[in-house]
Every structure is written in structure tokens, then in C-alpha cells.
Design a protein around this motif. Structure first.
Motif, PDB file in Angstrom:
ATOM      1  N   SER A 222      41.752 -17.904  66.149  1.00  0.00           N
ATOM      2  CA  SER A 222      41.070 -17.054  67.077  1.00  0.00           C
ATOM      3  C   SER A 222      39.945 -17.656  67.835  1.00  0.00           C
ATOM      4  O   SER A 222      39.384 -18.463  67.567  1.00  0.00           O
ATOM      5  CB  SER A 222      40.334 -15.711  66.190  1.00  0.00           C
TER       6      SER A 222
ATOM      7  N   LYS B 264      54.529 -12.091  78.502  1.00  0.00           N
ATOM      8  CA  LYS B 264      53.879 -11.040  77.496  1.00  0.00           C
ATOM      9  C   LYS B 264      54.599 -11.334  76.152  1.00  0.00           C
ATOM     10  O   LYS B 264      53.812 -10.989  75.144  1.00  0.00           O
ATOM     11  CB  LYS B 264      54.451  -9.690  78.256  1.00  0.00           C
TER      12      LYS B 264
ATOM     13  N   GLU C 107      52.552 -13.885  74.595  1.00  0.00           N
ATOM     14  CA  GLU C 107      51.190 -13.395  74.319  1.00  0.00           C
ATOM     15  C   GLU C 107      51.319 -12.756  72.738  1.00  0.00           C
ATOM     16  O   GLU C 107      50.351 -12.464  71.979  1.00  0.00           O
ATOM     17  CB  GLU C 107      50.847 -12.560  75.247  1.00  0.00           C
ATOM     18  N   GLN C 108      52.657 -11.816  72.783  1.00  0.00           N
ATOM     19  CA  GLN C 108      52.667 -11.046  71.780  1.00  0.00           C
ATOM     20  C   GLN C 108      52.884 -11.918  70.333  1.00  0.00           C
ATOM     21  O   GLN C 108      52.128 -11.412  69.395  1.00  0.00           O
ATOM     22  CB  GLN C 108      53.941 -10.310  71.521  1.00  0.00           C
TER      23      GLN C 108
ATOM     24  N   ASN D 180      49.097 -13.061  69.277  1.00  0.00           N
ATOM     25  CA  ASN D 180      48.323 -12.325  68.751  1.00  0.00           C
ATOM     26  C   ASN D 180      48.906 -12.008  67.423  1.00  0.00           C
ATOM     27  O   ASN D 180      48.136 -11.741  66.553  1.00  0.00           O
ATOM     28  CB  ASN D 180      48.423 -10.879  69.593  1.00  0.00           C
ATOM     29  N   TYR D 181      50.287 -12.245  67.298  1.00  0.00           N
ATOM     30  CA  TYR D 181      50.840 -12.033  65.905  1.00  0.00           C
ATOM     31  C   TYR D 181      49.921 -13.034  64.770  1.00  0.00           C
ATOM     32  O   TYR D 181      49.747 -12.773  63.920  1.00  0.00           O
ATOM     33  CB  TYR D 181      52.107 -12.194  65.711  1.00  0.00           C
TER      34      TYR D 181
ATOM     35  N   GLY E  44      47.176 -14.594  65.286  1.00  0.00           N
ATOM     36  CA  GLY E  44      45.453 -14.579  65.670  1.00  0.00           C
ATOM     37  C   GLY E  44      45.240 -15.157  66.785  1.00  0.00           C
ATOM     38  O   GLY E  44      43.956 -15.572  66.557  1.00  0.00           O
TER      39      GLY E  44
ATOM     40  N   GLU F  85      44.682 -15.713  71.144  1.00  0.00           N
ATOM     41  CA  GLU F  85      44.752 -15.202  72.509  1.00  0.00           C
ATOM     42  C   GLU F  85      45.417 -16.092  73.372  1.00  0.00           C
ATOM     43  O   GLU F  85      45.644 -17.209  73.453  1.00  0.00           O
ATOM     44  CB  GLU F  85      43.243 -15.238  72.906  1.00  0.00           C
ATOM     45  N   SER F  86      45.858 -15.218  74.569  1.00  0.00           N
ATOM     46  CA  SER F  86      46.451 -15.767  75.478  1.00  0.00           C
ATOM     47  C   SER F  86      45.743 -16.688  76.527  1.00  0.00           C
ATOM     48  O   SER F  86      44.446 -16.023  76.483  1.00  0.00           O
ATOM     49  CB  SER F  86      47.518 -14.841  76.227  1.00  0.00           C
TER      50      SER F  86
ATOM     51  N   ASN G 286      50.595 -21.413  77.512  1.00  0.00           N
ATOM     52  CA  ASN G 286      50.847 -20.239  76.177  1.00  0.00           C
ATOM     53  C   ASN G 286      51.886 -20.737  75.091  1.00  0.00           C
ATOM     54  O   ASN G 286      51.523 -20.811  73.811  1.00  0.00           O
ATOM     55  CB  ASN G 286      51.014 -19.160  76.762  1.00  0.00           C
TER      56      ASN G 286
END
Length: 396
Positions: free
Chosen positions: A228, A357, A360-361, A364-365, A367, A369-370, A379
């Protein structure tokens, strides 16, 4: 008339009584003397009798004065006794009033004591009920504590939580290994570090694959503490603004002429190929991580499609990415081309947006950020680099 001879001596008058305090001769003015204008004349023969009479009157007056003094003393004593009696009567009345107040207060105290006794009895009964309830709860708690201790023993045993952590760590190592293979098949690097003739290298060990990374990527993996935070930390200084490519192919939207056709079909084919590579890599990574994508991919190489659950509207009516749709509209899945077409540039741009997107998912999975909606390759590189780091395998 002849002078009378000397009369026989009469009885001598008694000696005058000693004057009392306040007695004595007092000179008065003539105006204050009674009968001064018409004095009474007493003959010599009657003088003796008159003196005796005056003496007796004086003695009677003295006796009257004594009685008066005695009566005054008795009256004063009686008045003093009366005043003392009145004082005692007032004090007695005050004592009676205080006694009455004290009696009333004792009555109130008796009522309060009776009420307190009743309350104490009720509380004692409730306390007995609570004690019995606590006794039952204590037994139940003891049994639950024993069960918890047994469960903790099972968790800390050979088949407990330790085994679960080991299995999870092995699963992550396997995911890391497979995604490392994907990163070797579709390496995302700066354009000046690779060429279109780059061939993917397969090795059976994660360590050997990690050693083939560039120096900046290995340095980031070894110094990273968490996933993160600022997503741009994946890009070292000097590389953030350098164009990225997959197998030497760069993603760029070809420019269109006024007629709507592309000036060079080579740029069109290269960008479509890069999108096919990225879509295939995202699809493989999602399957390895067991993450269902919000926008699934229908892989077809450089002619892939991305699916979007959207309202049942005609594709020709889509003129922008953001479109307000009433909630009551029926839903169906729409396909958008994940490649550039001379006639469908808007749909292609929206497909790239949906692909980002999905990436980005996945970020996030794990932990992270994009980097933003327009950094598809950046990314994707960040996603593969984080999964290949040692922190991804660590299980707390």
C-alpha cells in the motif's frame, strides 16, 4: 387676767427617734408651706398634748413607711417570681415543641427504616437470584473456557493454524511462480531496454527468473516494505516518464485523418497487438489469483473483446464513456473491441478504460493502488513486480 402659775410638770416626751435615712430638716420657701397665711395658734396649755399627738402621728407614719417598704420588697419578690415563672413557662413550651418535632422526626425515621427494610429484603431476593444465575454462568463459562483451550490446542497443533499458514504461503509461492512466468512471456519494460526480437526465457526456479530482472526492479523488490501507499513508488527515478512497451511494442493510439482512416496501419496493428498481450496477461493473472474480473475478457489475440454488463442500448448510441442510464432499464452484456478500428475509436478507448479497471481491481486485491486510468502498462508492470516481491509470500 393673772398669769397662770407654773403647771405641774407633765410626763416627759419620749426621746425622738433617730432620724432614718432621708429624714431631717429641710428649709422650704413660704409659698410651699401649707397654712402659712393662716397659721394655727396653739395655746401653751395645749402644746404638750399637741406635741404628744404629733409624736404619735410621727411614730405611726414611721410604722406605715416600714410596712410600705416591706410590702414593696414582697411585691418585688412576687414580681421576680412571676417573671421567673413566665421564663420557665416559655422554656417549657419550647421544650414541648422540640419534643413534638423530635417525635415527628422519629416517626419519619421509623417509616424510612421500614421502607429500607422492605427494599433490603427485595434486593436480597434479587441478589440470591443473581447469585444463582452467576453460578450457572460460571459453570457455563468454565465449560466454554475448556472448549476454547482445546480449540487452541487443535489450532496450534500439527493440523492447526500453523499448517494453514504454511499452505497459504505455498499457495502464494505457486501463484508467484506462475505469474512470474506470465511476466517473462509478456515483459513490460521501458522501450529502450528491449527490442521486438526479445524472446521469453523460462526457468524452473523463481530465484533464477528474479535474477533476470533489471537492476532497478530487483532493487525495488528488495527494499519494499509494503504494497500500500503511493503507487508511483514502483517507478524508479528516471523511468517514470519513459515510454513502456511489451516485447518492444508500444501502446499508442494512432492519429486519424479527416476522412476517419488511419495514416499508418502499422501503428494500428502494433497497438492492437499490445492490447492483446496485456489482455491475455491480465486474464492469466486473474485466473492464477482466483479473482473474478468485473469486466471479463474474450481473448482473440489482437482482436480481443472486453465484456461490460451495461443497459440494453444500441452500441451506436454510445458516444462517451460516462453515460447516465435509468436504474429501471433492463441489463445485458455488451462487448467492446480491445483493438483500434477506424470506425469504432470511441468503443476502443472505452475498452482500454475497462481493461485498466480490471488491472486496478487486481492491484486493490493485493493491497496496492493504481497509477491512474491512463497507465495500462505501468499498472500491469506494478502488479507483476509486487507479486514477485518477497513481501507477497510473507504471511502474518
Amino acid at each position: 387676767m393673772d398669769d397662770p402659775g407654773p403647771s405641774s410638770p407633765g410626763p416627759e416626751p419620749p426621746p425622738p427617734a433617730p432620724p432614718e435615712e432621708g429624714d431631717g430638716w429641710v428649709l422650704l420657701p413660704p409659698s410651699e408651706v401649707e397654712g402659712v397665711e393662716d397659721p394655727k395658734v396653739i395655746h401653751w396649755e395645749d402644746l404638750q398634748q399637741e406635741l404628744a399627738r404629733l409624736w404619735s402621728l410621727s411614730a405611726a407614719l414611721q410604722a406605715a413607711r416600714d410596712r410600705k417598704t416591706h410590702l414593696a420588697a414582697r411585691i418585688e419578690s412576687a414580681l421576680e417570681a412571676r417573671r421567673a415563672f413566665l421564663r420557665q413557662d416559655n422554656e417549657l413550651a419550647e421544650i414541648r415543641q422540640r419534643l413534638q418535632d423530635h417525635t415527628d422526626h422519629l416517626g419519619d425515621l421509623k417509616l424510612c427504616a421500614k421502607k429500607s427494610a422492605d427494599d433490603a429484603e427485595d434486593r436480597r431476593e434479587r441478589l440470591c437470584v443473581n447469585i444463582r444465575t452467576l453460578s450457572v454462568a460460571s459453570k457455563t463459562l468454565g465449560a466454554a473456557r475448556n472448549n476454547l483451550e482445546e480449540a487452541n490446542k487443535l489450532l496450534t497443533g500439527e493440523n492447526g493454524h500453523g499448517r494453514l499458514k504454511n499452505m497459504e504461503q505455498k499457495l502464494r509461492m505457486r501463484q508467484q511462480y506462475m505469474i512470474t512466468q506470465v511476466a517473462q512471456i509478456y515483459p513490460v519494460r521501458p522501450l529502450d531496454e528491449q527490442s521486438p526480437g526479445h524472446k521469453p526465457i523460462f526457468t524452473p526456479s523463481i530465484i533464477k527468473i528474479s535474477m533476470s530482472f533489471s537492476a532497478w526492479q530487483f532493487e525495488w523488490i528488495s527494499s519494499s516494505n509494503c504494497f500500500s501507499g503511493n503507487a508511483e513508488s514502483i517507478l524508479p527515478n528516471g523511468y517514470q516518464k519513459r515510454p513502456l512497451a511489451i516485447l518492444g511494442l508500444q501502446l499508442s493510439k494512432p492519429t486519424a485523418k479527416k476522412t476517419g482512416y488511419f495514416s499508418d496501419k502499422t501503428d494500428f496493428q502494433k497497438s492492437s497487438t499490445v492490447l492483446g498481450y496485456a489482455g491475455h496477461a491480465v486474464s492469466l493473472i486473474a485466473s492464477y489469483l482466483n479473482v473474478p474480473l468485473r469486466y471479463p475478457l474474450r481473448f482473440g489475440g489482437s482482436r480481443s473483446y472486453i465484456l461490460d454488463p451495461a443497459p440494453s442500448v444500441e452500441p451506436s448510441s454510445i458516444v462517451s464513456v460516462a453515460t447516465s442510464i435509468p436504474p429501471s432499464t433492463s441489463m445485458r452484456i455488451l462487448e467492446f473491441p480491445l483493438y483500434f478500428d477506424a470506425q469504432e475509436t470511441t468503443k476502443s478507448a472505452y475498452a482500454i478504460f475497462l481493461l485498466n479497471k480490471d488491472i486496478e481491481q487486481l492491484l486493490n486485491y493485493i493491497g496496492a493502488e493504481s497509477l491512474g486510468p491512463r497507465h495500462v502498462l505501468a499498472n500491469l508492470r506494478q502488479l507483476t513486480a509486487i507479486i514477485q516481491s518477497q513481501q507477497y509470500i510473507s504471511v502474518d
